[in-house]
Design a protein around this motif. Structure first.
Motif, PDB file in Angstrom:
ATOM      1  N   PRO A  90      40.961  43.765  35.903  1.00 58.85           N
ATOM      2  CA  PRO A  90      38.998  44.715  35.689  1.00 58.85           C
ATOM      3  C   PRO A  90      38.730  43.746  34.675  1.00 58.85           C
ATOM      4  CG  PRO A  90      40.708  46.571  35.536  1.00 58.85           C
ATOM      5  CD  PRO A  90      42.226  45.529  35.980  1.00 58.85           C
ATOM      6  N   ALA A  91      37.240  43.775  34.403  1.00 60.90           N
ATOM      7  CA  ALA A  91      36.302  43.159  33.272  1.00 60.90           C
ATOM      8  C   ALA A  91      36.392  43.969  32.188  1.00 60.90           C
ATOM      9  CB  ALA A  91      35.047  42.492  34.225  1.00 60.90           C
ATOM     10  N   GLY A  92      36.116  45.883  32.989  1.00 58.73           N
ATOM     11  CA  GLY A  92      35.339  46.061  32.069  1.00 58.73           C
ATOM     12  C   GLY A  92      34.073  46.104  31.833  1.00 58.73           C
ATOM     13  N   VAL A  93      33.677  47.385  31.548  1.00 60.50           N
ATOM     14  CA  VAL A  93      31.842  47.987  31.644  1.00 60.50           C
ATOM     15  C   VAL A  93      32.029  47.961  30.454  1.00 60.50           C
ATOM     16  CG1 VAL A  93      31.481  48.653  33.390  1.00 60.50           C
ATOM     17  CG2 VAL A  93      32.410  50.368  32.018  1.00 60.50           C
TER      18      VAL A  93
END
Lengths: 265, 98
Positions: free
Chosen positions: A118-121
């Motif tokens: 996941p890119a992550g927010v």
């Protein structure tokens, strides 16, 4: 590592609570199970860097929506548990098959997809200085039209609920004089008897004893009496049981007179 | 980790769907619909994290708004039906059939 542990614990909790929601027969248990699912989902949102959604989930869902559900459950009758008679033959069986098939299909589809890390927010959050400012920026710039439409929707829903729940008065409101007359016509003008001097218990569903020792079925709440009879919770004393049964029969009669003749199916 | 979240979301959605099919009490059916909406929200939040942009969280927020409105109107309808039919079972509300 911490996220993995949180996920597995909450996954087990939420799936078993969801199963409880589907399989428990009493509607209040269903509501409590749904509350558990919503709370665990709120924690999962918080774990996934969505603190605003976690707060909204708790405030809107477990706060407002669940309370609404419980209110309506209490209005409609807590004892409205499902009947186990199937109206469509084999419905349960085929519903289970369809559900399991659907779950397997979705899980396989997700499992087949190659999903990277996941890119992550965090980046998106930090650009606006936090999760809430970032979401606010999106709501009030790019999605402002959807936001306005949502406000229109909320107003419409509130109006709709008011219109649906509103009931026109079909007969004039009884005045104090009418009430007094009705009370004297009923043949028992005084207040209903309380537990009394000869009460042997203070349970609300136990009829009181009058000063001469006889049992007064006037003192027991008819709705509670009906619940007692339906659940088979009658006292051992035959006199008390008879009084409760009588009150329950009155309640049935009252219900039938409200509902009107019900057609046979 | 994304796959795990998505599978959990799919499971919850399927359980909610089974509930809608199996249960007869209109209020419980409604709760199962809420469960399905929640499962969708979980998927949205997971995808937001996967792609590193906040649109998924925003849509989850709007889903919550719509769900709140839907619950209000739906429960009002159930109460109205209960008033006239004295029953919250979906099998009893069959007047449109004839």
């Amino acid at each position: 590592m911490g996220e993995t542990i949180t996920f597995w614990v909450l996954a087990v909790v939420s799936v078993s609570a969801a199963l409880g929601l589907v399989f428990s027969r009493k509607a209040v248990y269903c509501a409590l199970m749904l509350g558990v699912v919503m709370l665990s989902l709120a924690v999962l949102y918080a774990v996934q860097d969505a603190p605003f959604l976690a707060a909204v989930q708790i405030i809107v869902y477990t706060g407002a929506v669940m309370m609404l559900f419980l209110f309506v459950l209490m209005m409609v009758g807590v004892d409205s548990s499902d009947s186990l008679v199937e109206t469509i033959r084999g419905q349960r069986f085929w519903a289970m098959i369809a559900g399991i098939g659907f779950a397997v299909l979705l899980a396989l589809a997700v499992g087949q997809a190659a999903i990277g890390d996941p890119a992550g927010v965090t980046g998106a959050n930090q650009r606006a200085g936090g999760n809430v400012p970032a979401l606010a920026e999106l709501i009030f710039t790019r999605h402002v039209f959807a936001f306005e439409v949502a406000s229109a929707l909320l107003i419409t829903a509130a109006l709709g609920a008011m219109v649906l729940a509103h009931r026109e008065r079909t007969r004039p409101r009884p005045t104090q004089k009418d009430l007094a007359k009705a009370r004297f016509v009923s043949g028992y003008p005084g207040p209903l008897p309380g537990p009394g001097t000869y009460a042997r218990n203070n349970a609300i569903d136990m009829p009181a004893r009058l000063p001469d020792g006889s049992v007064s079925e006037l003192s027991v709440n008819r709705v509670i009496a009906r619940h007692d009879v339906e659940d088979g919770r009658l006292p051992d004393d035959p006199e008390l049981a008879e009084a409760i049964r009588q009150a329950a029969a009155e309640e049935e009669e009252h219900n039938a007179s409200i509902a009107g003749p019900k057609e046979d199916r | 980790m994304t796959t795990h979240y998505l599978v959990l979301s799919a499971l919850l959605f399927a359980i909610g769907a089974v509930g809608v099919l199996v249960r007869r009490n209109a209020i419980v059916v409604f709760m199962c619909v809420e469960l399905m909406l929640n499962a969708c929200n979980l998927a949205f939040v997971t995808f937001a994290r996967q792609h590193g942009n906040l649109d998924g969280q925003l849509i989850a927020f709007f889903v919550m708004v719509v769900a709140a409105a839907e619950v209000v109107v739906g429960l009002a309808i159930i109460v109205t039906i209960f008033r006239t039919r004295r029953s919250a079972s979906v099998d009893d509300a069959n007047l449109l059939k004839y």
